[in-house]
Design a protein around this motif. Structure first.
Motif, short mmCIF file in Angstrom:
data_model
loop_
_atom_site.label_atom_id
_atom_site.label_comp_id
_atom_site.label_asym_id
_atom_site.label_seq_id
_atom_site.Cartn_x
_atom_site.Cartn_y
_atom_site.Cartn_z
N SER A 78 0.84 -1.19 0.00
CA SER A 78 0.00 0.00 0.00
C SER A 78 0.88 1.24 0.00
O SER A 78 2.02 1.21 0.42
CB SER A 78 -0.92 0.02 1.22
N ASP A 82 -2.55 5.82 -1.97
CA ASP A 82 -3.72 4.96 -2.08
C ASP A 82 -4.77 5.29 -1.03
O ASP A 82 -5.94 4.99 -1.19
CB ASP A 82 -3.33 3.49 -1.95
N ARG A 83 -4.36 5.89 0.06
CA ARG A 83 -5.26 6.19 1.17
C ARG A 83 -6.00 7.51 0.99
O ARG A 83 -6.89 7.84 1.76
CB ARG A 83 -4.49 6.22 2.48
#
Length: 122
Positions: A78, A82-83
């Motif tokens: 991740s 992506d957050r």
């Protein structure tokens, strides 16, 4: 799991600080004397405090490595990007491109009935 290891790590750090501060100074550090006696051997006898210091230091390093491994497994695959959540109605392509000013925004206002922008050299 990570919180348990972190709490153990903090307790080990506090214990290690306490044990080091409780040990008797053997002098020699920065020229400060601490006595010494006549017969100084190359190898001092390992006391209980020294053994406890070694045990706490090894445990502290082990929990440090464990926390590093747990953090690496948690973040694998991740990215921070992506957050990021986009506002509603905005696609991902529009978020990447910065908004550039239009050509008319760069030009001075059109001269009409208003006074001239640059004073004349009369």
């Amino acid at each position: 799991m990570e919180n348990v290891v972190l709490i153990i790590h903090l307790l080990l750090a506090l214990g290690l600080i306490a044990v080091v501060l409780l040990q008797r100074s053997e002098g020699g550090g920065l020229g400060m004397g601490g006595g010494g006696g006549g017969a100084m051997s190359g190898r001092a006898a390992a006391t209980a405090m020294t053994k406890l210091t070694w045990i706490l230091a090894i445990a502290f390093i082990a929990t440090s490595i464990t926390l590093t491994i747990l953090a690496a497994q948690k973040s694998s695959g991740s990215s921070v990007l992506d957050r990021i959540t986009l506002p509603a109605g905005q696609d991902a392509g529009a978020a990447d491109a910065p908004s550039s000013p239009l050509g008319s925004d760069l030009l001075p206002p059109a001269q009409g009935d208003n006074a001239p922008l640059v004073p004349s050299a009369d």
